[in-house]
Structures are given as C-alpha cells and as structure tokens.
Design a protein around this motif. Structure first.
Motif, PDB file in Angstrom:
ATOM      1  N   ALA A 261       0.834  -1.205   0.000  1.00 15.11           N
ATOM      2  CA  ALA A 261       0.000   0.000   0.000  1.00 15.11           C
ATOM      3  C   ALA A 261       0.867   1.254   0.000  1.00 15.11           C
ATOM      4  O   ALA A 261       0.577   2.232  -0.703  1.00 15.11           O
ATOM      5  CB  ALA A 261      -0.924   0.000   1.216  1.00 15.11           C
ATOM      6  N   ARG A 262       1.941   1.219   0.781  1.00 13.65           N
ATOM      7  CA  ARG A 262       2.855   2.359   0.820  1.00 13.65           C
ATOM      8  C   ARG A 262       3.506   2.574  -0.545  1.00 13.65           C
ATOM      9  O   ARG A 262       3.581   3.710  -1.043  1.00 13.65           O
ATOM     10  CB  ARG A 262       3.941   2.128   1.878  1.00 13.65           C
ATOM     11  CG  ARG A 262       4.966   3.246   1.948  1.00 13.65           C
ATOM     12  CD  ARG A 262       6.184   2.861   2.776  1.00 13.65           C
ATOM     13  NE  ARG A 262       7.188   3.920   2.724  1.00 13.65           N
ATOM     14  CZ  ARG A 262       8.053   4.084   1.726  1.00 13.65           C
ATOM     15  NH1 ARG A 262       8.047   3.250   0.697  1.00 13.65           N
ATOM     16  NH2 ARG A 262       8.926   5.077   1.752  1.00 13.65           N
ATOM     17  N   ALA A 263       3.983   1.490  -1.150  1.00 14.18           N
ATOM     18  CA  ALA A 263       4.631   1.593  -2.460  1.00 14.18           C
ATOM     19  C   ALA A 263       3.650   2.097  -3.517  1.00 14.18           C
ATOM     20  O   ALA A 263       4.006   2.906  -4.376  1.00 14.18           O
ATOM     21  CB  ALA A 263       5.200   0.236  -2.870  1.00 14.18           C
ATOM     22  N   SER A 264       2.400   1.631  -3.434  1.00 14.10           N
ATOM     23  CA  SER A 264       1.374   2.065  -4.382  1.00 14.10           C
ATOM     24  C   SER A 264       1.121   3.565  -4.272  1.00 14.10           C
ATOM     25  O   SER A 264       1.059   4.278  -5.283  1.00 14.10           O
ATOM     26  CB  SER A 264       0.071   1.297  -4.128  1.00 14.10           C
ATOM     27  OG  SER A 264      -0.991   1.840  -4.876  1.00 14.10           O
ATOM     28  N   ALA A 265       0.973   4.053  -3.045  1.00 11.40           N
ATOM     29  CA  ALA A 265       0.731   5.485  -2.833  1.00 11.40           C
ATOM     30  C   ALA A 265       1.919   6.316  -3.311  1.00 11.40           C
ATOM     31  O   ALA A 265       1.750   7.372  -3.937  1.00 11.40           O
ATOM     32  CB  ALA A 265       0.454   5.750  -1.358  1.00 11.40           C
ATOM     33  N   MET A 266       3.128   5.840  -3.023  1.00 15.44           N
ATOM     34  CA  MET A 266       4.327   6.553  -3.457  1.00 15.44           C
ATOM     35  C   MET A 266       4.428   6.566  -4.981  1.00 15.44           C
ATOM     36  O   MET A 266       4.800   7.578  -5.589  1.00 15.44           O
ATOM     37  CB  MET A 266       5.567   5.898  -2.852  1.00 15.44           C
ATOM     38  CG  MET A 266       6.877   6.604  -3.195  1.00 15.44           C
ATOM     39  SD  MET A 266       6.937   8.323  -2.615  1.00 15.44           S
ATOM     40  CE  MET A 266       7.002   8.054  -0.834  1.00 15.44           C
ATOM     41  N   ASN A 267       4.070   5.447  -5.601  1.00 17.79           N
ATOM     42  CA  ASN A 267       4.104   5.369  -7.062  1.00 17.79           C
ATOM     43  C   ASN A 267       3.147   6.381  -7.690  1.00 17.79           C
ATOM     44  O   ASN A 267       3.511   7.093  -8.622  1.00 17.79           O
ATOM     45  CB  ASN A 267       3.729   3.960  -7.516  1.00 17.79           C
ATOM     46  CG  ASN A 267       3.601   3.856  -9.023  1.00 17.79           C
ATOM     47  OD1 ASN A 267       4.578   3.901  -9.752  1.00 17.79           O
ATOM     48  ND2 ASN A 267       2.369   3.735  -9.497  1.00 17.79           N
ATOM     49  N   THR A 268       1.919   6.450  -7.166  1.00 16.10           N
ATOM     50  CA  THR A 268       0.943   7.407  -7.695  1.00 16.10           C
ATOM     51  C   THR A 268       1.475   8.831  -7.588  1.00 16.10           C
ATOM     52  O   THR A 268       1.412   9.612  -8.546  1.00 16.10           O
ATOM     53  CB  THR A 268      -0.392   7.290  -6.939  1.00 16.10           C
ATOM     54  OG1 THR A 268      -0.919   5.969  -7.108  1.00 16.10           O
ATOM     55  CG2 THR A 268      -1.405   8.300  -7.468  1.00 16.10           C
ATOM     56  N   TYR A 269       2.018   9.157  -6.426  1.00 18.09           N
ATOM     57  CA  TYR A 269       2.557  10.502  -6.197  1.00 18.09           C
ATOM     58  C   TYR A 269       3.689  10.820  -7.180  1.00 18.09           C
ATOM     59  O   TYR A 269       3.694  11.872  -7.830  1.00 18.09           O
ATOM     60  CB  TYR A 269       3.054  10.615  -4.755  1.00 18.09           C
ATOM     61  CG  TYR A 269       3.844  11.876  -4.479  1.00 18.09           C
ATOM     62  CD1 TYR A 269       3.205  13.105  -4.345  1.00 18.09           C
ATOM     63  CD2 TYR A 269       5.233  11.830  -4.372  1.00 18.09           C
ATOM     64  CE1 TYR A 269       3.934  14.268  -4.108  1.00 18.09           C
ATOM     65  CE2 TYR A 269       5.967  12.984  -4.130  1.00 18.09           C
ATOM     66  CZ  TYR A 269       5.312  14.199  -4.000  1.00 18.09           C
ATOM     67  OH  TYR A 269       6.038  15.343  -3.778  1.00 18.09           O
ATOM     68  N   LEU A 270       4.638   9.906  -7.299  1.00 18.30           N
ATOM     69  CA  LEU A 270       5.807  10.158  -8.145  1.00 18.30           C
ATOM     70  C   LEU A 270       5.451  10.178  -9.626  1.00 18.30           C
ATOM     71  O   LEU A 270       5.931  11.033 -10.381  1.00 18.30           O
ATOM     72  CB  LEU A 270       6.879   9.097  -7.883  1.00 18.30           C
ATOM     73  CG  LEU A 270       7.568   9.159  -6.518  1.00 18.30           C
ATOM     74  CD1 LEU A 270       8.519   7.981  -6.350  1.00 18.30           C
ATOM     75  CD2 LEU A 270       8.320  10.480  -6.345  1.00 18.30           C
ATOM     76  N   GLN A 271       4.601   9.228 -10.045  1.00 19.12           N
ATOM     77  CA  GLN A 271       4.228   9.186 -11.464  1.00 19.12           C
ATOM     78  C   GLN A 271       3.515  10.470 -11.872  1.00 19.12           C
ATOM     79  O   GLN A 271       3.823  11.067 -12.912  1.00 19.12           O
ATOM     80  CB  GLN A 271       3.322   7.978 -11.747  1.00 19.12           C
ATOM     81  CG  GLN A 271       3.973   6.624 -11.536  1.00 19.12           C
ATOM     82  CD  GLN A 271       4.874   6.192 -12.687  1.00 19.12           C
ATOM     83  OE1 GLN A 271       5.380   7.009 -13.444  1.00 19.12           O
ATOM     84  NE2 GLN A 271       5.101   4.896 -12.800  1.00 19.12           N
ATOM     85  N   GLN A 272       2.554  10.892 -11.059  1.00 21.45           N
ATOM     86  CA  GLN A 272       1.803  12.098 -11.407  1.00 21.45           C
ATOM     87  C   GLN A 272       2.684  13.340 -11.338  1.00 21.45           C
ATOM     88  O   GLN A 272       2.538  14.256 -12.150  1.00 21.45           O
ATOM     89  CB  GLN A 272       0.591  12.234 -10.484  1.00 21.45           C
ATOM     90  CG  GLN A 272      -0.454  11.151 -10.720  1.00 21.45           C
ATOM     91  CD  GLN A 272      -1.668  11.280  -9.823  1.00 21.45           C
ATOM     92  OE1 GLN A 272      -1.656  11.988  -8.823  1.00 21.45           O
ATOM     93  NE2 GLN A 272      -2.730  10.579 -10.172  1.00 21.45           N
TER      94      GLN A 272
END
Length: 332
Positions: A261-272
């Motif tokens: 869940a942490r990696a998913s949230a970080m991915n969304t933040y960084l990708q966007q």
C-alpha cells in the motif's frame, strides 16, 4: 564443563536452524526496468518487507522480464512457479476477462474516481474469481501508470479519422483491438519488450502508452508526434500466489500488504508529479511534437461501441456493477 558447552552449542544450533526454517524467500518477477519509477519502488518494497520482518521474509526481485513476458509471469504466479508479479489489468484479463473493464476507453472521469471504484465492492467478485479460480491474490489493486496517449511516426493525430489506415501496436488484449478498430486503424499486437524495435523498423506506424512509458522506453525517439488523447487509464496490480501468501505468518502478511500500500501510494505521487516534467523533456528533445488540441469528444464518441462489443467477454453482471458504482460515485 564439556556437557554444559555441548548443551550451549546445541541450543545455539537449534536456534539457528529454527530461524532458518522460519525464514522465507519469495520471488518477484516483473516487466519494468530498474530505471523506471516502478522498478525502483518494487525493489524498495522488497527491501522494506525484509527489514520490517527482521529478515524473516526475503523478496528476490527479477526486473525487466528476466523470468518471462508480462503475461507469462502472471501465469507463473497462478501455477506457483513464481510468488509475486505486477501485471497490468489488461494482462491479468488473460485469466479473468473482467479485469479488462478498467481499461475501457473513456470510462473514467479522473484518477480519483477510478481508484475509488477499483477499491470498492463493485470489483470484489472479479478479484474473488481471480483468487478462487486461479489462486492469485492482489496485494495491491492499485498501481497507477497513467493515461494512455497516441504516438505516430509521420501523421499528426487530432481526431479518430487521422488514424485511418495506420498500423497501431496494441497489447495482446481484445479491448485494445476493438478500440483501435473503432478509430479506423489496424490493430497490430506486438509484445511490450519489442515495441521500440517495431517502431524503429516501421513494422507499425504508432503505438499508445502512458507518458511515463513513452518517456522511459524512449518511444518518442522513433515517433514524430505524441497526441494527448488520454483515451484510456492504465492501472497495474501487485499480486501473489495464494499458497505463497498462506505460508507467511499473519504478522508478515500484514507487513506485505502495508508495504504494498505504501509503495502504491508513493508510485501514484511520483508518477503524477513526474509526468509533466517528462512531457516537457519530450518536447525539448525535438524528436516528437506534442499535440494538445485533440478532439477527445470525437474519440469518446467512437469508443462507445467498445464496451458493447466486450460485454460478452467481460460478463454483463460485472460490467453493470461497475457502471452502477461509477454512476453512484458521480451523484455524491
């Protein structure tokens, strides 16, 4: 004295063997390179699981299709030959066709809506089928990859008619085939790892992918135009074999899900966050012209036939449930 030393040595050895027996190694194969945001985060996810479990769970990561193509990796998880993978929902639809629904063109208003619905009860029966029929459990349903956009070699695309007669690379997924046909182009399946070469050798005239993929895979180097169609959302998942998950201690399962869940949230933040800078870098390269004034309404109108064509494959009940959830979300 000798007996005391022997007893102490036996105790230490027993403790070591018990620790060794309890330690588990999971193999994580995925299609992304280590230079991509996802590749970096998958390794970080593995490192954090190892640290948070005190070394009791080790995840060995095999990036860049080292263990097989994306769909092959997903099927290996089903068979238990691989523990973890990170397929796109389109790839996962090879086993559960309804997982293709989030990839329907012009389905979502925005990412917030898509994330809420994919996490909701509307998708529970679809993920239950994945678990019960194929022994695959999502560790994270969400892995934002961005909105897909068209790239072409030598033809500017502003409306569907501009794609007429072009050969456009598609993943091996029926929804893409129907969509590209609806736009008047010729859908041409090409494995993801071979897309750059196919574009370079002009085997195909164009392709479509999110900006992070167009940028990191350097597709813009061998294309003349990037049309900001934003026609489709790409969402991936992190999945694990059901038996592999069951072998973990409950507290280690909690760590696995929490770190995913942490990696998913970080991915969304960084990708966007990086999408805008990636697009600007593409613009500055001079290799591809960015087309902003795309007639998205015209593309959306042409796309309406896709869901109808796919209803039999996806299952009417699944599609109706998702559409009802979207409608309810928009009325709030």
């Amino acid at each position: 004295m000798f007996l005391r030393r022997l007893a102490a040595a036996t105790l230490i050895a027993g403790s070591f063997l018990a620790t060794t027996a309890q330690a588990q190694t999971l193999r994580f194969g995925h299609a992304n390179t280590t230079a991509e945001i996802a590749g970096e985060l998958f390794q970080e996810f593995a490192d954090r699981v190892n640290k948070s479990t005190g070394g009791a769970v080790t995840i060995k990561v095999f990036p860049a299709e080292q263990l097989g193509k994306e769909i092959d990796l997903f099927k290996q998880v089903k068979e238990g030959a691989l523990d973890i993978s990170a397929p796109s929902m389109a790839a996962a639809s090879a086993l559960v066709p309804a997982l293709e629904i989030p990839s329907a063109p012009f389905l979502w208003k925005d990412w917030t809506e898509a994330e809420a619905i994919i996490r909701s009860a509307a998708f529970d029966p679809i993920f239950d089928e994945l678990r019960d029929k194929h022994s695959i459990v999502p560790v994270s349903r969400i892995w934002y990859w961005g909105w897909r956009n068209m790239t072409t070699l030598d033809r500017a695309v502003k409306k569907p008619e501009d794609l007429q007669g072009l050969k456009i690379r598609v993943p091996e997924s029926p929804v893409w085939v129907e969509m590209i046909k609806a736009y008047g182009a010729s859908p041409t399946p090409v494995p993801f790892g071979e897309v750059y070469t196919a574009l370079q050798q002009k085997t195909v005239d164009g392709q479509e992918n999110p900006i992070p993929t167009i940028y990191s895979r350097k597709f813009y180097e061998v294309q003349g135009y990037v049309a900001m169609t934003r026609h489709m959302l790409q969402n991936n998942m992190i999945v694990i074999n059901k038996d592999s998950l069951a072998r973990l201690k409950p507290e280690h399962r909690e760590v696995l899900f929490a770190e995913a869940a942490r990696a998913s949230a970080m991915n969304t933040y960084l990708q966007q966050k990086r999408e805008a800078s990636m697009l600007e870098d593409i613009r500055k390269s001079g290799r591809s012209k960015i087309i902003e004034d795309v007639d998205r309404d015209a593309f959306a109108a042409k796309s309406k036939v896709v869901a109808t064509a796919m209803e039999g494959r996806w299952g009417k009940a699944h599609l109706d449930s998702v559409l009802a959830a979207i409608d309810a979300q928009r009325k709030r």
